[in-house]
Design a protein around this motif. Structure first.
Motif, short mmCIF file in Angstrom:
data_model
loop_
_atom_site.label_atom_id
_atom_site.label_comp_id
_atom_site.label_asym_id
_atom_site.label_seq_id
_atom_site.Cartn_x
_atom_site.Cartn_y
_atom_site.Cartn_z
N LEU A 263 32.00 -38.15 33.72
CA LEU A 263 31.68 -37.40 34.93
C LEU A 263 32.90 -37.26 35.84
N LEU A 264 33.68 -38.32 35.96
CA LEU A 264 34.87 -38.28 36.80
C LEU A 264 35.97 -37.42 36.20
N ALA A 265 35.98 -37.30 34.87
CA ALA A 265 37.02 -36.54 34.19
C ALA A 265 36.61 -35.11 33.87
N ALA A 266 35.37 -34.73 34.22
CA ALA A 266 34.89 -33.38 33.87
C ALA A 266 35.80 -32.32 34.49
N GLU A 267 36.01 -31.24 33.74
CA GLU A 267 36.91 -30.18 34.21
C GLU A 267 36.38 -29.48 35.45
N SER A 268 35.08 -29.49 35.63
CA SER A 268 34.50 -28.90 36.84
C SER A 268 33.21 -29.62 37.15
N SER A 269 32.78 -29.52 38.41
CA SER A 269 31.54 -30.16 38.82
C SER A 269 30.32 -29.46 38.24
N ASP A 270 30.54 -28.32 37.56
CA ASP A 270 29.42 -27.60 36.95
C ASP A 270 29.07 -28.13 35.55
N SER A 271 29.88 -29.06 35.04
CA SER A 271 29.58 -29.63 33.73
C SER A 271 28.21 -30.28 33.77
N ALA A 290 18.26 -42.99 37.26
CA ALA A 290 17.83 -44.20 37.96
C ALA A 290 18.73 -45.38 37.61
N TYR A 291 19.03 -45.56 36.32
CA TYR A 291 19.95 -46.62 35.92
C TYR A 291 21.30 -46.44 36.61
N TYR A 292 21.78 -45.22 36.60
CA TYR A 292 23.11 -44.91 37.12
C TYR A 292 23.19 -45.19 38.62
N ALA A 293 22.20 -44.70 39.36
CA ALA A 293 22.20 -44.89 40.82
C ALA A 293 22.06 -46.36 41.18
N ALA A 294 21.26 -47.10 40.41
CA ALA A 294 21.08 -48.53 40.70
C ALA A 294 22.38 -49.30 40.52
N LEU A 295 23.20 -48.91 39.54
CA LEU A 295 24.44 -49.62 39.27
C LEU A 295 25.56 -49.20 40.22
N TYR A 296 25.73 -47.88 40.41
CA TYR A 296 26.90 -47.38 41.12
C TYR A 296 26.64 -46.98 42.57
N GLY A 297 25.38 -46.98 42.98
CA GLY A 297 25.08 -46.64 44.36
C GLY A 297 25.19 -45.17 44.68
N GLU A 298 25.19 -44.32 43.67
CA GLU A 298 25.22 -42.87 43.88
C GLU A 298 24.64 -42.20 42.63
N SER A 299 24.21 -40.96 42.79
CA SER A 299 23.64 -40.23 41.66
C SER A 299 24.74 -39.72 40.74
N PRO A 300 24.41 -39.43 39.47
CA PRO A 300 25.42 -38.85 38.58
C PRO A 300 25.98 -37.53 39.11
N SER A 301 25.13 -36.69 39.72
CA SER A 301 25.63 -35.41 40.22
C SER A 301 26.61 -35.60 41.36
N ARG A 302 26.41 -36.63 42.16
CA ARG A 302 27.36 -36.89 43.25
C ARG A 302 28.70 -37.34 42.69
N THR A 303 28.68 -38.18 41.66
CA THR A 303 29.92 -38.57 41.01
C THR A 303 30.68 -37.36 40.49
N ALA A 304 29.95 -36.44 39.87
CA ALA A 304 30.58 -35.23 39.33
C ALA A 304 31.21 -34.40 40.43
N ARG A 305 30.57 -34.35 41.60
CA ARG A 305 31.11 -33.54 42.70
C ARG A 305 32.37 -34.13 43.29
N ARG A 306 32.54 -35.45 43.19
CA ARG A 306 33.73 -36.04 43.79
C ARG A 306 34.76 -36.45 42.74
N ARG A 307 34.73 -35.82 41.58
CA ARG A 307 35.63 -36.19 40.49
C ARG A 307 37.08 -36.16 40.98
N GLY A 308 37.86 -37.06 40.39
CA GLY A 308 39.28 -37.13 40.73
C GLY A 308 39.55 -37.81 42.05
#
Length: 308
Positions: A263-271, A290-308
């Protein structure tokens, strides 16, 4: 004039902080829930380097210092007990690492560690460490040196961060001499010193290699134990002793770590998040989120939006 470099960097991802130690081969993974907060300070001089590394959550590290270096590691807080190669490190022990060989470290939350390294040949005729990693009881001269090194980093982090010419010229030699003296003391202190070798760690590492050789192929605990030729209970014991969690939880965290890196390395947040989730064996998108948010404190889509 010798170069003196001080830097500090803050991190919000384990996979970003793993590249903070120059020349080291490292891979970090978060082990317990909560937003990741980390920081690495570095004071680099000719032939020697000091690091102070902080991590807010539990982390496992596969780490190897550059070949030929000798590294000392000391927890700066008495409460910062941790495990190396599946063996506990007491709050009055010091690690000595031989560069070029991987070790495994499992850090507790709120760890604060000091690392002191010297380049190959920096100790003159003194021999290299006999073991890839060993623990030795700390002693007053080491404790005083650690506090002096921390004080130096505080000095360079503040307004007086540019040393005078005389200090810049003398400081590398002063630090190297101090580390050389401490290393000679360690070589002569055999009582209480122990190499950190463990059958649990060896079994854990074999399991990790199987998983990492086929990262896109989900595997269960029973299947992993079968491939290793050991009972499932032995595998559970090895993981508990090495990383403090069972293999089932570790396998899920490993897949979540892979998804986060993608998610952090995706070429765009639209991946599509769903594509990345399925790649890592999460077929139910809601459960993955749910697993992801519980571990990292944010949703997968939010991670994708702040990549890099």
């Amino acid at each position: 004039m010798p170069e003196v470099v001080y830097t500090r960097r803050d991190y919000t991802d384990a996979c970003a902080q793993e590249g903070a130690l120059l020349g080291w081969q490292q891979r970090y993974a978060q082990l317990n829930p909560g937003p990741y907060r980390g920081a690495v300070e570095m004071l680099r001089l000719d032939g020697v380097c000091l690091w102070r590394e902080r991590v807010s959550v539990a982390v496992e590290e596969a780490t190897a210092a550059p070949d030929g270096q000798v590294v000392f590691v000391r927890a700066l807080q008495d409460r910062n007990r941790y495990r190396t190669n599946a063996l506990p490190i007491g709050d009055q022990e010091l690690l000595v690492l031989r560069g070029g060989e991987e070790i495994h470290v499992s850090l507790a939350p709120d760890s604060d560690m000091l690392l002191m390294s010297i380049e190959p040949g920096g100790f003159g005729e003194l021999p290299a460490p006999r073991e890839p990693v060993m623990a030795t009881p700390t002693f007053p001269a080491m404790e005083a040196a650690a506090q002096w090194f921390v004080g130096l980093m505080v000095l360079f982090s503040g307004a007086m961060s540019l040393p005078g010419d005389e200090l810049a010229r003398l400081l590398p030699e002063l630090i190297a001499d101090k580390l050389g003296f401490l290393y000679a003391q360690i070589l002569h202190r055999t009582q209480g010193t122990r190499p950190l070798r463990s059958g649990d760690h060896r079994l854990y590492r074999r399991a990790r290699e199987i998983v990492e050789d086929q990262p896109d192929e989900p595997i269960g605990v029973t299947q992993l134990a079968r491939r290793l030729g050991v009972p499932s209970e032995a595998l559970r014991s090895a993981f508990k002793e090495t990383v403090g969690i069972g293999p089932g939880v570790w396998l899920r965290l490993k897949r979540l770590d892979g998804a986060r890196r993608d998610l952090l390395a995706a070429e765009s947040s639209d991946s599509p998040v769903s594509d990345i989730a399925m790649k890592w064996g999460f077929w139910h998108l809601g459960r993955f989120s749910a697993y992801y948010a519980a571990l990292y404190g944010e949703s997968p889509s939010r991670t994708a939006r702040r990549r890099g």
